[in-house]
Design an enzyme around this catalytic site. Sequence first.
Site, mmCIF file in Angstrom:
data_model
loop_
_atom_site.group_PDB
_atom_site.id
_atom_site.type_symbol
_atom_site.label_atom_id
_atom_site.label_comp_id
_atom_site.label_asym_id
_atom_site.label_seq_id
_atom_site.Cartn_x
_atom_site.Cartn_y
_atom_site.Cartn_z
ATOM 1 C CB THR A 116 -0.935 0.027 1.232
ATOM 2 O OG1 THR A 116 -0.139 0.022 2.425
ATOM 3 C CG2 THR A 116 -1.877 -1.159 1.242
ATOM 4 C CE1 TYR A 175 5.566 2.478 3.229
ATOM 5 C CE2 TYR A 175 3.702 0.979 3.127
ATOM 6 C CZ TYR A 175 5.061 1.196 3.063
ATOM 7 O OH TYR A 175 5.915 0.149 2.844
ATOM 8 C CG HIS A 205 9.514 1.202 7.451
ATOM 9 N ND1 HIS A 205 8.436 2.006 7.218
ATOM 10 C CD2 HIS A 205 9.833 0.690 6.241
ATOM 11 C CE1 HIS A 205 8.120 1.988 5.932
ATOM 12 N NE2 HIS A 205 8.955 1.198 5.321
ATOM 13 C CD GLN A 254 7.730 -5.137 3.746
ATOM 14 O OE1 GLN A 254 7.660 -3.983 3.334
ATOM 15 N NE2 GLN A 254 6.787 -5.673 4.508
ATOM 16 C CE1 TYR A 302 11.444 -1.825 -1.007
ATOM 17 C CE2 TYR A 302 11.855 -3.089 0.994
ATOM 18 C CZ TYR A 302 12.245 -2.121 0.083
ATOM 19 O OH TYR A 302 13.420 -1.428 0.266
ATOM 20 C CG LEU A 327 4.649 -6.189 -9.821
ATOM 21 C CD1 LEU A 327 3.268 -5.619 -10.056
ATOM 22 C CD2 LEU A 327 4.864 -7.429 -10.674
#
Length: 300
Positions: free
Chosen positions: A37, A71, A129, A181, A209, A212
């Site tokens: 997100t 975010y 994070h 992550q 993460y 793509l």
Amino acid sequence: MNKFVHEASRSEIEQANARSRIALRDGTGVPRIGQGTWNIGEDASRRKEEVEALKLGVELGMNLIDTAEMYGEGRSETVVGEAVKGLRDKVFLVSKVYPHNAGLGRIERSCEDSLKRLGTDHLDLYLLHWRGRVPLEETVEGMERLVQQGKIARWGVSNFDTDDMEELLRLARGTHCATNQVLYHLGSRGIEFDLLPWQRKRQMPIMAYSPLAQAGALRKGLVQNEAVKAVAETHGATPLQVILAWCIREGGVIAIPKASSREHVLQNAAAALIDLSEEELRQLDRAFPEPERKMPLDII
């Protein structure tokens, strides 16, 4: 809508994602393809579309949703909270704490603020994070307290390289880390040299993460590569679907692509139907070779 999505029924896509699961270290199963997100919630005019996209993803079996207090300074969490309302028991909810909020004096407040924005009483997974100045021992202690309080079910980290992970696991309760992550996609394979096998050996999945490569923007020529396009044509899929299928080709990786529209969600979910052959994987390896030496951890 591309041919691959058009020819697959919603039930086929949902069943493929239901089958395509990966186990965390405590045995909890999560989908190999979840939903990221980052940048969601930045444009208020798109809020309804983003909420509906996340809901569709859950319906299609991509019921892991990843967000962070960073975010949009909480705006992404607010959108996610709206999307999971009434669906919370079906969703594996992940959020992340800023490094400067990861000390004992602030982590509980950050977690509570995230829970409020998300409209829930607990997170399924809470991540640091990235590594900051707060000692790891203190962050682990804070995470463990949150587990004891029932505010989080488990915790992990993000953007940790192998040496960071080794240091973490030397701590008494560092072994409770559920995942790491990191950035991982066909055009960024550095973790395959050491970090990915290190975590597989310890049954600790990688959460990828930007799988793509931000629609190819992170690696020039990725989506336009002839090998990628040839494999996509064979499957009647898009290059991005092939890149996503490649990311989850083996065990130990959970991919969290972002999709803020229903069509993109469908395309991401349908990637679970793509079974890349050994020859196709060799073609992609030739185009984007696996690393032969230690590489700096890719971070964005």
